[in-house]
Design a protein around this motif. Structure first.
Motif, mmCIF file in Angstrom:
data_model
loop_
_atom_site.group_PDB
_atom_site.id
_atom_site.type_symbol
_atom_site.label_atom_id
_atom_site.label_comp_id
_atom_site.label_asym_id
_atom_site.label_seq_id
_atom_site.Cartn_x
_atom_site.Cartn_y
_atom_site.Cartn_z
ATOM 1 N N SER A 163 -5.596 -1.794 9.676
ATOM 2 C CA SER A 163 -4.332 -2.005 10.391
ATOM 3 C C SER A 163 -4.554 -1.951 11.896
ATOM 4 O O SER A 163 -4.002 -2.772 12.644
ATOM 5 C CB SER A 163 -3.309 -0.943 9.964
ATOM 6 N N VAL A 164 -5.342 -0.992 12.341
ATOM 7 C CA VAL A 164 -5.654 -0.875 13.764
ATOM 8 C C VAL A 164 -6.388 -2.118 14.244
ATOM 9 O O VAL A 164 -6.105 -2.655 15.334
ATOM 10 C CB VAL A 164 -6.483 0.399 14.015
ATOM 11 N N GLU A 165 -7.323 -2.610 13.448
ATOM 12 C CA GLU A 165 -8.082 -3.807 13.827
ATOM 13 C C GLU A 165 -7.179 -5.033 13.879
ATOM 14 O O GLU A 165 -7.311 -5.880 14.788
ATOM 15 C CB GLU A 165 -9.225 -4.024 12.835
ATOM 16 N N LEU A 166 -6.270 -5.170 12.931
ATOM 17 C CA LEU A 166 -5.338 -6.300 12.949
ATOM 18 C C LEU A 166 -4.472 -6.256 14.201
ATOM 19 O O LEU A 166 -4.258 -7.294 14.860
ATOM 20 C CB LEU A 166 -4.452 -6.260 11.708
ATOM 21 N N ALA A 167 -3.960 -5.071 14.542
ATOM 22 C CA ALA A 167 -3.114 -4.946 15.727
ATOM 23 C C ALA A 167 -3.876 -5.318 16.986
ATOM 24 O O ALA A 167 -3.317 -5.940 17.897
ATOM 25 C CB ALA A 167 -2.574 -3.522 15.829
ATOM 26 N N ALA A 168 -5.138 -4.958 17.035
ATOM 27 C CA ALA A 168 -5.955 -5.294 18.204
ATOM 28 C C ALA A 168 -6.193 -6.797 18.325
ATOM 29 O O ALA A 168 -6.378 -7.319 19.431
ATOM 30 C CB ALA A 168 -7.285 -4.555 18.140
ATOM 31 N N SER A 220 4.699 -4.583 6.901
ATOM 32 C CA SER A 220 4.039 -5.717 6.259
ATOM 33 C C SER A 220 2.548 -5.451 6.214
ATOM 34 O O SER A 220 1.929 -5.170 7.245
ATOM 35 C CB SER A 220 4.314 -7.003 7.051
ATOM 36 N N HIS A 221 1.967 -5.538 5.011
ATOM 37 C CA HIS A 221 0.540 -5.252 4.837
ATOM 38 C C HIS A 221 -0.281 -6.524 5.082
ATOM 39 O O HIS A 221 -1.038 -6.968 4.212
ATOM 40 C CB HIS A 221 0.285 -4.698 3.446
ATOM 41 N N LEU A 222 -0.152 -7.080 6.254
ATOM 42 C CA LEU A 222 -0.864 -8.315 6.583
ATOM 43 C C LEU A 222 -2.379 -8.117 6.580
ATOM 44 O O LEU A 222 -3.127 -9.074 6.406
ATOM 45 C CB LEU A 222 -0.393 -8.817 7.953
ATOM 46 N N SER A 223 -2.826 -6.881 6.756
ATOM 47 C CA SER A 223 -4.267 -6.601 6.749
ATOM 48 C C SER A 223 -4.831 -6.439 5.344
ATOM 49 O O SER A 223 -6.046 -6.287 5.180
ATOM 50 C CB SER A 223 -4.554 -5.327 7.548
ATOM 51 N N PHE A 224 -4.005 -6.480 4.302
ATOM 52 C CA PHE A 224 -4.476 -6.293 2.932
ATOM 53 C C PHE A 224 -5.353 -7.466 2.483
ATOM 54 O O PHE A 224 -5.218 -8.594 2.985
ATOM 55 C CB PHE A 224 -3.282 -6.148 1.989
ATOM 56 N N ASP A 258 -1.318 -10.187 19.424
ATOM 57 C CA ASP A 258 -0.406 -9.571 20.391
ATOM 58 C C ASP A 258 0.930 -9.177 19.783
ATOM 59 O O ASP A 258 1.605 -8.272 20.290
ATOM 60 C CB ASP A 258 -0.202 -10.496 21.599
ATOM 61 N N PHE A 259 1.351 -9.806 18.677
ATOM 62 C CA PHE A 259 2.633 -9.494 18.056
ATOM 63 C C PHE A 259 2.530 -8.337 17.062
ATOM 64 O O PHE A 259 3.553 -7.882 16.552
ATOM 65 C CB PHE A 259 3.179 -10.723 17.312
ATOM 66 N N ALA A 260 1.313 -7.879 16.752
ATOM 67 C CA ALA A 260 1.099 -6.920 15.674
ATOM 68 C C ALA A 260 0.881 -5.512 16.210
ATOM 69 O O ALA A 260 0.278 -5.312 17.273
ATOM 70 C CB ALA A 260 -0.092 -7.339 14.818
ATOM 71 N N TYR A 261 1.370 -4.542 15.437
ATOM 72 C CA TYR A 261 1.193 -3.119 15.725
ATOM 73 C C TYR A 261 0.783 -2.426 14.430
ATOM 74 O O TYR A 261 0.938 -2.981 13.340
ATOM 75 C CB TYR A 261 2.490 -2.514 16.271
ATOM 76 N N ALA A 262 0.262 -1.215 14.563
ATOM 77 C CA ALA A 262 -0.264 -0.498 13.404
ATOM 78 C C ALA A 262 0.437 0.831 13.201
ATOM 79 O O ALA A 262 0.860 1.487 14.169
ATOM 80 C CB ALA A 262 -1.769 -0.265 13.565
ATOM 81 N N ASN A 263 0.551 1.220 11.934
ATOM 82 C CA ASN A 263 0.846 2.590 11.543
ATOM 83 C C ASN A 263 -0.380 3.152 10.830
ATOM 84 O O ASN A 263 -1.122 2.401 10.181
ATOM 85 C CB ASN A 263 2.041 2.667 10.597
ATOM 86 N N VAL A 264 -0.569 4.450 10.922
ATOM 87 C CA VAL A 264 -1.676 5.141 10.263
ATOM 88 C C VAL A 264 -1.089 6.098 9.248
ATOM 89 O O VAL A 264 -0.189 6.882 9.586
ATOM 90 C CB VAL A 264 -2.517 5.906 11.299
ATOM 91 N N GLY A 265 -1.568 6.046 8.001
ATOM 92 C CA GLY A 265 -0.952 6.913 7.013
ATOM 93 C C GLY A 265 -1.749 7.098 5.748
ATOM 94 O O GLY A 265 -2.835 6.529 5.572
ATOM 95 N N LEU A 266 -1.163 7.899 4.838
ATOM 96 C CA LEU A 266 -1.730 8.175 3.521
ATOM 97 C C LEU A 266 -0.617 7.997 2.496
ATOM 98 O O LEU A 266 0.287 8.830 2.387
ATOM 99 C CB LEU A 266 -2.293 9.599 3.466
ATOM 100 N N HIS A 267 -0.688 6.901 1.760
ATOM 101 C CA HIS A 267 0.302 6.575 0.736
ATOM 102 C C HIS A 267 0.229 7.613 -0.379
ATOM 103 O O HIS A 267 -0.865 8.063 -0.755
ATOM 104 C CB HIS A 267 -0.003 5.181 0.197
ATOM 105 N N PRO A 268 1.377 8.001 -0.956
ATOM 106 C CA PRO A 268 1.328 8.999 -2.030
ATOM 107 C C PRO A 268 0.486 8.577 -3.222
ATOM 108 O O PRO A 268 -0.109 9.424 -3.901
ATOM 109 C CB PRO A 268 2.795 9.187 -2.413
ATOM 110 N N GLY A 269 0.407 7.281 -3.482
ATOM 111 C CA GLY A 269 -0.430 6.810 -4.577
ATOM 112 C C GLY A 269 -1.911 7.004 -4.337
ATOM 113 O O GLY A 269 -2.720 6.891 -5.269
ATOM 114 N N GLU A 270 -2.282 7.292 -3.093
ATOM 115 C CA GLU A 270 -3.683 7.534 -2.735
ATOM 116 C C GLU A 270 -4.044 9.017 -2.797
ATOM 117 O O GLU A 270 -5.185 9.384 -2.514
ATOM 118 C CB GLU A 270 -3.959 7.010 -1.325
ATOM 119 N N VAL A 271 -3.082 9.865 -3.128
ATOM 120 C CA VAL A 271 -3.298 11.311 -3.103
ATOM 121 C C VAL A 271 -3.743 11.786 -4.483
ATOM 122 O O VAL A 271 -2.958 11.754 -5.437
ATOM 123 C CB VAL A 271 -2.019 12.057 -2.681
#
Length: 260
Positions: free
Chosen positions: A48-53, A9-13, A56-69
């Motif tokens: 995403s990292v900031e949202l997770a911090a 879920s892109h809650l940080s968008f 308490d219920f939130a966690y982050a993934n770190v990545g590069l979406h193919p549309g960003e390449v």
């Protein structure tokens, strides 16, 4: 009341900037105990990292979406993403993958970046959250070529058929079911009914792909309950057993626990 996991879920968008607190209140009222927020580039991964911090219920993934390449994957980009992957509450590498739907993107550059991100997941011993759109032959080929003994993760917003789902599972990946399971002509009810319950996950992909009856509106994590209901409707087990299994699957894959 059942507790739900929204594993993508892109809650940080920015779509949630105006009312994120209200969205958080609704997801908590709906019984959502886990939200995993995936990055799509270094900037959004940082959010995403900031949202997770902050939750308490939130966690982050770190990545590069193919549309960003759009350019070759560089050592500098690797180092930037790797530094974020070391952050507290990062539980996966994603959103990564291949997307050939939109014109103007290089499959070769996407494949190069995808391989690098799979190798980063191996480097950090983290599960992956994989995006695939109109690219299944290359996706399955690259996964087979890059497979390592610790490969694990999920096919985010799964859109393939039952045979493709089984091939993904054989590669060590769970099938993450979004709200599109509620759409007419969706293949997902058959997928959800036919694979083992322990291979399934639930997600929203908010703010996108809201389930019926919210279709056409902004999606949000609270709506994952509708997706869980649709998965349960496809299976013989009672709703509570399905909801509990989906939460257990998420916790086991990402090494986390619900907060409620």
């Amino acid at each position: 009341m059942s507790i739900y996991a929204d594993v993508h879920s892109h809650l940080s968008f920015p779509e949630f900037d105006a009312d994120r607190d209200a969205v958080v209140a609704r997801l908590r009222d709906a019984g959502v105990g886990i939200v995993i927020d995936p990055g799509t580039n270094p900037e959004s991964s940082r959010r995403s990292v900031e949202l997770a911090a902050a939750h308490d219920f939130a966690y982050a993934n770190v990545g590069l979406h193919p549309g960003e390449v759009s350019t070759p994957f560089t050592p500098e980009l690797h180092d930037e993403l790797a530094a974020l992957a070391r952050s507290e509450k990062v539980v996966g590498i994603g959103e990564i993958g291949l997307d050939y739907h939109w014109p103007g993107h290089s499959p070769e550059l996407q494949i190069e970046a995808f391989r690098e991100m799979l190798r980063m997941a191996a480097e950090f011993d983290l599960p992956v959250a994989i995006h695939c759109r109109d690219a299944w032959p290359d996706m399955l080929r690259v996964l087979s070529e890059e497979r390592h003994s610790g490969l694990r993760g999920m096919m985010h917003c799964f859109s393939g058929d039952l045979d493709t789902a089984r091939r993904c599972i054989a590669l060590g990946l769970k099938i993450s079911i979004p709200g599109t399971i509620t759409y007419k002509r969706s293949m997902l009810p058959e997928v959800a009914a036919s694979v083992a319950l322990e291979e399934l996950l639930s997600e929203t992909d908010a703010p996108y792909l809201a389930p019926v009856p919210m279709r056409g509106k902004r999606n949000e994590p609270a709506h994952v309950a509708l997706t869980v209901q649709a998965i349960a409707d496809s299976r013989p087990e009672p709703f509570e057993a399905v909801a509990d299994a989906l939460m257990r699957n998420a916790c086991g894959l990402f090494g986390i626990r619900p907060v409620f």
